[in-house]
Write a protein that holds these residues in place. Sequence first.
Motif, PDB file in Angstrom:
ATOM      1  N   GLY A 146      32.333   3.316  25.663  1.00 56.36           N
ATOM      2  CA  GLY A 146      33.130   3.085  26.872  1.00 56.36           C
ATOM      3  C   GLY A 146      34.131   4.213  27.082  1.00 56.36           C
ATOM      4  O   GLY A 146      34.234   4.802  28.162  1.00 56.36           O
ATOM      5  N   LEU A 147      34.852   4.539  26.002  1.00 55.71           N
ATOM      6  CA  LEU A 147      35.848   5.614  26.070  1.00 55.71           C
ATOM      7  C   LEU A 147      35.202   6.946  26.409  1.00 55.71           C
ATOM      8  O   LEU A 147      35.732   7.728  27.213  1.00 55.71           O
ATOM      9  CB  LEU A 147      36.549   5.750  24.717  1.00 55.71           C
ATOM     10  N   ALA A 148      34.056   7.211  25.783  1.00 60.41           N
ATOM     11  CA  ALA A 148      33.376   8.490  25.995  1.00 60.41           C
ATOM     12  C   ALA A 148      32.991   8.631  27.471  1.00 60.41           C
ATOM     13  O   ALA A 148      33.175   9.691  28.076  1.00 60.41           O
ATOM     14  CB  ALA A 148      32.138   8.575  25.109  1.00 60.41           C
ATOM     15  N   TYR A 149      32.474   7.563  28.030  1.00 58.80           N
ATOM     16  CA  TYR A 149      32.039   7.577  29.426  1.00 58.80           C
ATOM     17  C   TYR A 149      33.227   7.847  30.349  1.00 58.80           C
ATOM     18  O   TYR A 149      33.183   8.689  31.239  1.00 58.80           O
ATOM     19  CB  TYR A 149      31.396   6.227  29.762  1.00 58.80           C
ATOM     20  N   LEU A 150      34.302   7.129  30.035  1.00 57.89           N
ATOM     21  CA  LEU A 150      35.515   7.264  30.836  1.00 57.89           C
ATOM     22  C   LEU A 150      36.067   8.692  30.739  1.00 57.89           C
ATOM     23  O   LEU A 150      36.401   9.328  31.746  1.00 57.89           O
ATOM     24  CB  LEU A 150      36.546   6.278  30.287  1.00 57.89           C
ATOM     25  N   ALA A 151      36.154   9.199  29.507  1.00 55.65           N
ATOM     26  CA  ALA A 151      36.741  10.518  29.283  1.00 55.65           C
ATOM     27  C   ALA A 151      35.898  11.603  29.936  1.00 55.65           C
ATOM     28  O   ALA A 151      36.420  12.512  30.598  1.00 55.65           O
ATOM     29  CB  ALA A 151      36.879  10.787  27.794  1.00 55.65           C
ATOM     30  N   ALA A 152      34.574  11.514  29.772  1.00 58.03           N
ATOM     31  CA  ALA A 152      33.699  12.521  30.359  1.00 58.03           C
ATOM     32  C   ALA A 152      33.794  12.467  31.886  1.00 58.03           C
ATOM     33  O   ALA A 152      33.900  13.503  32.551  1.00 58.03           O
ATOM     34  CB  ALA A 152      32.261  12.305  29.895  1.00 58.03           C
ATOM     35  N   GLY A 153      33.775  11.259  32.434  1.00 55.54           N
ATOM     36  CA  GLY A 153      33.850  11.096  33.884  1.00 55.54           C
ATOM     37  C   GLY A 153      35.141  11.660  34.443  1.00 55.54           C
ATOM     38  O   GLY A 153      35.142  12.436  35.405  1.00 55.54           O
ATOM     39  N   LEU A 154      36.257  11.277  33.815  1.00 58.46           N
ATOM     40  CA  LEU A 154      37.559  11.767  34.276  1.00 58.46           C
ATOM     41  C   LEU A 154      37.616  13.288  34.229  1.00 58.46           C
ATOM     42  O   LEU A 154      38.066  13.950  35.165  1.00 58.46           O
ATOM     43  CB  LEU A 154      38.672  11.209  33.393  1.00 58.46           C
ATOM     44  N   THR A 155      37.139  13.837  33.096  1.00 56.75           N
ATOM     45  CA  THR A 155      37.161  15.291  32.930  1.00 56.75           C
ATOM     46  C   THR A 155      36.349  15.960  34.032  1.00 56.75           C
ATOM     47  O   THR A 155      36.792  16.921  34.667  1.00 56.75           O
ATOM     48  CB  THR A 155      36.562  15.675  31.559  1.00 56.75           C
ATOM     49  N   TYR A 156      35.153  15.423  34.256  1.00 54.47           N
ATOM     50  CA  TYR A 156      34.270  16.033  35.240  1.00 54.47           C
ATOM     51  C   TYR A 156      34.908  16.031  36.631  1.00 54.47           C
ATOM     52  O   TYR A 156      35.005  17.066  37.286  1.00 54.47           O
ATOM     53  CB  TYR A 156      32.940  15.279  35.273  1.00 54.47           C
ATOM     54  N   TRP A 157      35.380  14.871  37.055  1.00 53.21           N
ATOM     55  CA  TRP A 157      35.893  14.779  38.412  1.00 53.21           C
ATOM     56  C   TRP A 157      37.200  15.534  38.590  1.00 53.21           C
ATOM     57  O   TRP A 157      37.428  16.156  39.632  1.00 53.21           O
ATOM     58  CB  TRP A 157      36.010  13.319  38.848  1.00 53.21           C
ATOM     59  N   LEU A 158      38.031  15.532  37.557  1.00 52.66           N
ATOM     60  CA  LEU A 158      39.262  16.326  37.637  1.00 52.66           C
ATOM     61  C   LEU A 158      38.932  17.805  37.746  1.00 52.66           C
ATOM     62  O   LEU A 158      39.526  18.541  38.530  1.00 52.66           O
ATOM     63  CB  LEU A 158      40.147  16.075  36.409  1.00 52.66           C
ATOM     64  N   ALA A 159      37.945  18.251  36.938  1.00 53.81           N
ATOM     65  CA  ALA A 159      37.575  19.664  36.946  1.00 53.81           C
ATOM     66  C   ALA A 159      36.968  20.057  38.288  1.00 53.81           C
ATOM     67  O   ALA A 159      37.251  21.131  38.821  1.00 53.81           O
ATOM     68  CB  ALA A 159      36.601  19.958  35.805  1.00 53.81           C
ATOM     69  N   VAL A 160      36.155  19.179  38.843  1.00 59.95           N
ATOM     70  CA  VAL A 160      35.556  19.463  40.148  1.00 59.95           C
ATOM     71  C   VAL A 160      36.653  19.535  41.212  1.00 59.95           C
ATOM     72  O   VAL A 160      36.708  20.448  42.031  1.00 59.95           O
ATOM     73  CB  VAL A 160      34.521  18.374  40.522  1.00 59.95           C
ATOM     74  N   TRP A 161      37.557  18.567  41.126  1.00 59.96           N
ATOM     75  CA  TRP A 161      38.657  18.502  42.089  1.00 59.96           C
ATOM     76  C   TRP A 161      39.530  19.749  41.996  1.00 59.96           C
ATOM     77  O   TRP A 161      39.985  20.293  42.991  1.00 59.96           O
ATOM     78  CB  TRP A 161      39.475  17.231  41.799  1.00 59.96           C
ATOM     79  N   ALA A 162      39.724  20.235  40.745  1.00 55.57           N
ATOM     80  CA  ALA A 162      40.546  21.425  40.549  1.00 55.57           C
ATOM     81  C   ALA A 162      39.794  22.705  40.915  1.00 55.57           C
ATOM     82  O   ALA A 162      40.338  23.799  40.808  1.00 55.57           O
ATOM     83  CB  ALA A 162      41.022  21.489  39.101  1.00 55.57           C
ATOM     84  N   GLY A 163      38.543  22.567  41.300  1.00 54.50           N
ATOM     85  CA  GLY A 163      37.769  23.721  41.736  1.00 54.50           C
ATOM     86  C   GLY A 163      37.308  24.632  40.602  1.00 54.50           C
ATOM     87  O   GLY A 163      37.086  25.821  40.811  1.00 54.50           O
ATOM     88  N   LEU A 164      37.160  24.102  39.395  1.00 56.58           N
ATOM     89  CA  LEU A 164      36.722  24.933  38.263  1.00 56.58           C
ATOM     90  C   LEU A 164      35.229  25.272  38.354  1.00 56.58           C
ATOM     91  O   LEU A 164      34.463  24.540  38.938  1.00 56.58           O
ATOM     92  CB  LEU A 164      36.999  24.204  36.938  1.00 56.58           C
TER      93      LEU A 164
END
Length: 614
Positions: free
Chosen positions: A596-614
């Motif tokens: 559960g944590l892994a899914y959450l962490a990966a998802g958050l990381t991905y969307w934050l990174a996309v949002w930040a334009g990385l």
Amino acid sequence: MSRPRKIALVGNPNAGKSALFNALTGARQKIANYPGVTVERKSGRLVLPTGEPVELTDLPGAYGLDATSPDEEVTAKVLRGGFAGEAEPDVIVVVLDASNLEQHLVFAQELLALGKPTVIALNMVDLAERDGLVLDPAVLEEELGVRVVPTVAVRRRGLADLGEAMASAETRTPRLGVSEIGETERRVAAHAMAAAAILSETRQRRMHAQLDKVLLHPWLGPVIMMAIFFVMFQAVFAWATPFADGLDAAASWLHDTVKATMPAGLLRDLITDGVIAGVGAVIVFLPQIVILFAFILALEASGYMARAAFLMDRLMALVGLSGRSFIPLLSSFACAIPGIMATRSITDPKDRLTTILIAPMMTCSARMPVYAVIIAAFIPARGVGWGIGLQGLVLFCLFLAGIVGAIVVALVLRSSVTKGAASGFIMELPKYQMPRLKDMAIGLWQRAWIFLRRAGTIIFTVTVVLWVLLNFPQAKPGESQVDASIAGHVANGLAVVVKPIGFNRDMALALIPAMAAREVAVSSLATTYSVDASDDEDQQAADLGTRLRSHWTLPMALAFLAWFVFAPQCMSTIAVTRRETNGWKWPIFMLAYLFGLAYLAAGLTYWLAVWAGL
Ligand SMILES: Nc1nc2c(ncn2[C@@H]2O[C@H](COP(=O)(O)OP(=O)(O)OP(=O)(O)O)[C@@H](O)[C@H]2O)c(=O)[nH]1
Ligand SMILES: [Mg+2]
């Protein structure tokens, strides 16, 4: 023929029992400069100077016979013959730390009251001497009524005398029974005996006390600790590169040579794309693992790690754990399995359970190849000022992320599932020592060997199976081999689930075999991209990093890293959790919450990174 006599090594934690056991039997039990290292009994064969073969047993350290933790229980049980089919020891060797005599004599008296033939090994006399402590064994012999042999386990001093004393130890009548003498009386007696045996004492003690003032300082201590660990992770990248490049070159050379000499066909592909690409991709991380462990072993041997545990105690108390959890958690940085086993030295059952549940979040060495390959491919090898490298910094952050995750989970668990009061922490701080080169070399060799053996067995097997699943059925012309294969079909199914967190099919495909061992994620990616590229000869030379960059974006790579901080991708950890908690309830709980944590962490990381334009 009668059975060989049994001799047991008993004493306080960190007295040097395992070191003595190794010296006497030639075994390689783990020794380290902090209490609570041995948690299980271990036997070996020893031939006494009289020619008599005996069975020598190394026991976990204990403070008394009234066991308060599972490892102490083992010791008490062995001494009372409580294990079915195992006789009580015929002779006991009480191992004392000469430079910590008063404390160790408390338990020694309790052991002597058992009335068994007993010998005392007055160990670590070298450290006592270094401290200017001159002891008189004869005084102790007089007081205790048994042979006292000075030893230095790590330099094999006094072993012959000890063997001879073991051979001639006789049954005696204890002067006083256990019931007649309580803990307080034993403490008073220990104080008097130690005072009588110590002829002089001076110097170095004061210096070490001053060192402790700095290293254990309320705020300077933690700052120094963070700095030390920071340097450690920087070194992992900075120093390993030339060696890793060498291994990488060797793997490519092997790949090209096989390709050039063997006739084209499935077997050649299996060897090049399966074995060399897959297993080779993992083995190149050997230098990183060795450097990491060189640091850990040196910090352990010097006595600093125990001080780090002491510093962490306050922080641990805040999240409802005791500093006792520190050593198991620290071991988990090598691998969660010994870490979870080391929780046996934790007295409080709920404390212990919480520690077991968070142990898999400590960054084990199996994650190292995964982190290293992604970091090397996506994080530029440049400095961020003050000589700090960005790659090492990212690695440090991944380790921190696991620790922070563990702290948060511990907080939540301790106020819900494993609710209970935090227990106190008693741990004697070991003495400072220069790490011994030979011990370091043996320790490093053992870690390297574990890593290579994993590569040769589990990683090799899973990689070959995966290669087969990736190659059958064969693709029609124009179709991607991976898409056509069995593995590809399974991966496409899983890809639906992990698509929201930014994972593509190849990442999903890597997750399944990585359940066997995390490193397999790397070999699996290497094999997948080799298989996919095999029509395209000119791509053949491309290394894994280049291939990853052409298939993944930076947010995807970061999400993959975040996933591996938490995901319980290790069957053995689940199995050992089942064993240590006696049932399926907790391992299943562990699997569920970590995924559960892994899914959450990966998802958050991905969307934050996309949002930040990385
Ligand atoms: N200088 C010196 N160091 C020693 C001696 N014997 C053991 N050591 C060191 O002391 C530390 C503790 O030794 P271990 O053998 O792990 O102690 P133990 O009694 O088995 O400890 P537990 O398993 O925790 O109960 C290690 O770092 C050893 O290298 C000795 O005679 N002299
Ligand atoms: Mg031991």
